[in-house]
Each structure stands twice: as structure tokens, then as C-alpha cells.
Enzyme design. Structure first.
Site, PDB file in Angstrom:
ATOM      1  N   HIS A 161       0.745   4.691   5.993  1.00  0.00           N
ATOM      2  CA  HIS A 161       0.220   5.003   7.330  1.00  0.00           C
ATOM      3  C   HIS A 161       1.272   4.812   8.420  1.00  0.00           C
ATOM      4  CE1 HIS A 161      -0.777   0.583   7.752  1.00  0.00           C
ATOM      5  NE2 HIS A 161      -0.488   0.842   9.002  1.00  0.00           N
ATOM      6  N   ASP A 201      -1.549   3.026   0.142  1.00  0.00           N
ATOM      7  CA  ASP A 201      -0.927   2.845   1.453  1.00  0.00           C
ATOM      8  C   ASP A 201       0.525   2.368   1.320  1.00  0.00           C
ATOM      9  OD1 ASP A 201      -0.534   2.934   4.121  1.00  0.00           O
ATOM     10  OD2 ASP A 201      -2.022   1.412   4.665  1.00  0.00           O
ATOM     11  N   SER A 218       2.767  -3.620  10.377  1.00  0.00           N
ATOM     12  CA  SER A 218       2.504  -2.798   9.201  1.00  0.00           C
ATOM     13  C   SER A 218       3.800  -2.368   8.519  1.00  0.00           C
ATOM     14  CB  SER A 218       1.717  -1.543   9.592  1.00  0.00           C
ATOM     15  OG  SER A 218       0.355  -1.838   9.642  1.00  0.00           O
TER      16      SER A 218
END
Lengths: 296, 193
Positions: free
Chosen positions: B50, B79, B150
Site C-alpha cells: 500500500h 501487503d 508503513s
């Protein structure tokens, strides 16, 4: 020489040690809470997580599920003591010597194990509805859902308290181990925790500004007696419907919950001074605290 | 020396761990705010899928060089994404065995939370739940993360990467265990490009 690796290993070791005495308590719908094997066959958890008249199940660190029943409740501390047949699960290492200082590293545990780290941020907590000094402490750590009733442990893995606040509230409290032990000892000695009561049903009531000024009262609210149980300590002391209770034994009574906080099991049989307003005039009434009659 | 002073003097201490992580944490500039990434080898970067949504993304290295990275492969479900850059000459991340992690152990995250570049946060392992059937495993960490973490490293007190910070759920940091990332990279680099 201590390194941050030693610290990390010590914390993980403390979790491992304490987790061996931690139970999942299924006493409410959906989210189970956490309980601690305090004495042989006695599990401590947070009172608000165990519903009335509900069958309770405990799941131990061994994965086995056992049925339990409530042996005693202390709503003033938010502690419930459960009784169950427990073998093969050790009791927790309880540190109720009171050697706690602000700044000590602590961990809160949930079932799994799950852990949350932080520090003791205040001792002698008197704020809010909570009772006397020395029974509660405040911690600076995150209480995750399901942690309620679980152990607060020190860096040695010893249980120093029971966390009770849950994610519902923004403050993190723990009941000190010494106070929990006192509740547990009520159960060990008498088979129950006595419920102190005086026999009044109350509602919160606002105090008019003029009245507060005339009497020098700091509190904005008090509680008004909306019923007085016949044959109760309150009735015996002459309290009647309409009396406004502003304090008991020196503790401000601003909400009905404050009565619960003041009426500790230890007060059963003792005489307390209840400060009331009757027709706008202050007076003190001596009430002998009784034990709440048990439900039939 | 007090124990706490020793914590800041005896290696490896947090400042050293932060420096190690700084060198192996990259910035990934995406269309949606960007994130972090981990230098896996001199020419490979691992991040979240992502974070790297385009076939080509800009990457900022620890020595402030900006390079272009090509998406080798992305697994949206896991992911995870693998990026290739020109060999950069920076020593890659040291990896831990995430199966050896224990609840309560101290962990740190390095990344760029809310755009605050090269930021270290610290906490402990909250839980290591088993994977649900058909589901994935997560390291749950009791530590502060924000968007911008992230794709960046979660590391142990040896400065070795134990996971890739991926999500924040109920205040908890969720990281993909590095052993799972190893398997992802192994299969991504084994298949013909």
C-alpha cells in the site's frame, strides 16, 4: 552492566512468569475479561466484568475451561472473587508489601499473553469516586480491551495490583495487591465479602448556589434520599425521605456512586457520621453501618 | 553507574539501535503520502504494497540520495512489495528470527510518522497471536505508530529487524513478522522476472 537487551529480556521473562496464573474470565457477553489465580481455587477479576446471575467460565493458561461462581464482590474497589476447582495452574506471586514508587516500570497483562508497558504515575490516588488512600494507584500505560481484572506486574513478574478501568475510561487505575488480598481474605475467612449498607436509595441533586454559600459547601451536588428501607441502619438513625446527604465519614457525597465508594466492607459494624441537610439546615446523624441483607 | 545510565552507555543502546535503523530505512514517496521501506540488500527494498502503488517510485536513501526504484513484485493480500534500485553501497538491514520474539520484549519502530522523518518510537511486544485459519500472522506491538511508519522496520534491542510496520488497529501497531517477509522475498526473487 545492564543493557537495553537485558531490560527487554527481563520484561519478557516477567510476562512469561506472571502469565502462568492468568485466566480468561467469561462473565459477560462477547469480550472476556482477565483474572488472576490469587489463592488456591480463588480467582480475582474486575467486578464490573462479571454480570449478575450469569454462569461464569474460566479458561486457564493450560487451555482448559472450568466453571466458576462468584464468592464475593467488592463494588467499592471493583473487585470480584471467583471460586473454582483449579488444579495444575499455580497461584500468582503476589507482592503486597507496598514497596511501590512513582516511576517504577510496570506491565499490565491480558490473556494470551498480551502485554502493555508503562510506569506507576501516582500513588495514594484519592481522585474521582475511588475510595481511600493506599488502595488504588494510577498507571501510565495503555489498557487494551479485555485487560480489565488482569494483573499489574513489576519487573520481577510479581503481581502488584489488579487493573480495573478498561478501555471505557480514560484513566488507568489499578487496585493495589494489599487491598485485593484483604478482599480475598474476607472470602477465605467468611466465605463472602460483606456488603456494607445503610439502607437509603438516593438520587443526585443540585445544591442551590445560595445554600452552598450559606453553608460553605464546595460541592455542587449531593444526593437526596428517595427511599429509606425499613429496619435499615438509616431508618434506625432517623434518616427520612428528602434528607440530602452531603458527606459520610468526612468523604464528600456528590453522586450515588460515592456512597458505594465510602461503604467499604471494613465499615460493617462501625459508626459513621452522616452529614445531611434537612429543610436546608445542616445536621449530623450517627449511623451504624450494617451488612446488606443477602438476596433470597 | 546506575542501571539506567548503563542502559544509555552499554552497547547496544537505543541510540546505537536508532543509528543502525536510520541507515537501513528508506523513504518511499508515493501518491498517497508515502511511507518507509527497508534496505534488504544493496539493490532491493522491501515495503508495504500500500506504500508502493506505482511501477516506478522515488526512494530517498539514508545518505540523502534520491533514486528511482522499479517495482519487482507486489502482493496486495500480504501487503508486501519488493523494489529494485541501482546498487547503493549501503549495508543492508540485519534481520532477526521473528519466531524467537517474546511478549513483553522491548521493540522499536523507525520511520517517518506523519511526515516526521527518521523518527524512533519504542514500546513492547503486546501479543503474538497465532494465525487464524486462512489468515495471516501479526506481531502486535504496544508502541506508537502513525501513517508514514508503513513499510518501515520494527526492530529488537539488538537493532535487528523483526517485522514490517503495516497497520494501526485499536492503538496497536501491527507488523508483518520478518520470517514471513523472508519467504515473500525468496519467492519473489526465485521466480523469473
Amino acid at each position: 552492566m545492564t543493557t537495553v537487551m537485558d531490560l527487554s529480556n527481563a520484561l519478557a521473562g516477567a510476562v512469561e512468569r506472571a502469565a502462568g496464573s492468568v485466566f480468561a474470565v467469561h462473565g459477560r457477553p462477547r469480550l472476556p475479561s482477565t483474572g488472576v489465580h490469587w489463592r488456591a481455587g480463588l480467582i480475582v477479576t474486575a467486578n464490573h466484568t462479571v454480570e449478575l446471575d450469569r454462569e461464569i467460565e474460566l479458561t486457564g493458561p493450560d487451555g482448559r475451561t472450568r466453571s466458576a461462581h462468584v464468592a464475593g464482590r467488592d463494588p467499592s474497589l471493583d473487585i470480584a472473587v471467583l471460586r473454582a476447582e483449579i488444579d495444575g495452574v499455580p497461584v500468582a506471586d503476589i507482592a503486597d508489601d507496598g514497596d511501590l514508587r512513582i516511576g517504577h516500570l510496570v506491565l499490565a497483562l491480558g490473556v494470551g499473553p498480551r502485554a502493555s508497558a508503562g510506569i506507576i504515575s501516582a500513588l495514594d490516588v484519592r481522585a474521582g469516586r475511588r475510595p481511600a488512600a493506599g488502595e488504588m494507584l494510577a498507571v501510565d500505560l495503555t489498557m487494551y480491551p479485555g485487560f480489565s481484572g488482569g494483573p499489574l506486574i513489576d519487573v520481577r513478574g510479581r503481581v502488584i495490583g489488579i487493573t480495573t478501568s478498561g478501555a471505557r475510561q480514560h484513566l488507568q487505575w489499578a487496585v493495589r495487591a494489599s487491598s485485593v488480598t484483604r478482599s480475598v481474605e474476607h472470602v477465605v475467612r467468611g466465605g463472602r465479602i460483606p456488603r456494607a449498607y445503610i439502607g437509603v436509595g438516593t438520587q443526585s441533586v443540585e445544591l442551590p448556589e445560595a445554600l452552598r454559600q450559606r453553608l460553605g459547601l464546595a460541592q455542587a451536588t449531593a444526593v437526596i434520599a428517595v427511599n429509606v428501607r425499613p429496619d435499615s441502619p438509616a431508618a434506625a438513625a432517623g434518616l427520612t425521605i428528602g434528607d440530602v446527604i452531603v458527606s459520610i465519614a468526612g468523604h464528600t457525597i456528590a453522586e450515588p456512586e460515592d456512597l458505594v465508594a465510602v461503604l467499604r466492607p471494613e465499615r460493617v459494624g462501625s459508626v459513621v457520621t452522616v452529614s445531611i441537610l434537612r429543610g436546608g439546615d445542616p445536621r449530623d446523624v450517627q449511623v451504624t453501618v450494617g451488612e446488606r441483607p443477602r438476596r433470597a | 553507574m546506575s542501571a539506567l545510565a548503563a542502559l544509555e552507555a552499554s552497547p547496544p543502546h537505543l541510540a546505537q539501535i536508532a543509528e543502525r535503523l536510520r541507515r537501513v530505512t528508506v523513504e518511499v514517496y508515493g501518491t498517497s503520502g508515502g511511507g518507509a521501506g527497508i534496505l534488504w540488500s544493496p539493490d532491493l527494498i522491501v515495503t508495504n504494497a500500500h506504500v508502493a502503488r506505482a511501477p516506478r517510485v522515488d526512494v530517498g536513501l539514508a545518505d540523502d540520495r534520491h533514486v528511482e526504484a522499479r517495482l519487482v513484485t507486489a502482493d496486495r493480500r500480504a501487503d508486501l512489495a519488493l523494489l529494485r534500485i541501482a546498487r547503493c553501497g549501503i549495508a543492508p538491514a540485519a534481520l532477526a528470527d521473528s519466531d524467537a520474539l517474546r511478549v513483553g520484549a522491548v521493540v522499536v519502530a523507525f520511520g517517518h510518522p506523519l511526515g516526521l522523518r527518521r523518527t524512533l518510537t519504542a514500546g513492547v511486544v503486546h501479543a503474538l497471536p497465532p494465525a487464524l485459519p486462512g489468515g495471516r500472522r501479526w506481531i502486535q506491538a504496544d508502541l506508537r505508530l502513525a501513517p508514514g511508519n508503513s513499510g518501515g522496520p520494527l526492530a529488537d534491542t539488538a537493532g535487528q529487524v523483526v517485522g514490517i510496520n503495516t497497520m494501526i488497529v485499536g492503538g496497536l501497531g501491527l507488523a508483518i513478522p520478518i520470517n514471513e517477509v523472508r519467504r515473500f522475498v525468496a519467492s519473489a526473487t526465485a521466480s523469473p522476472a
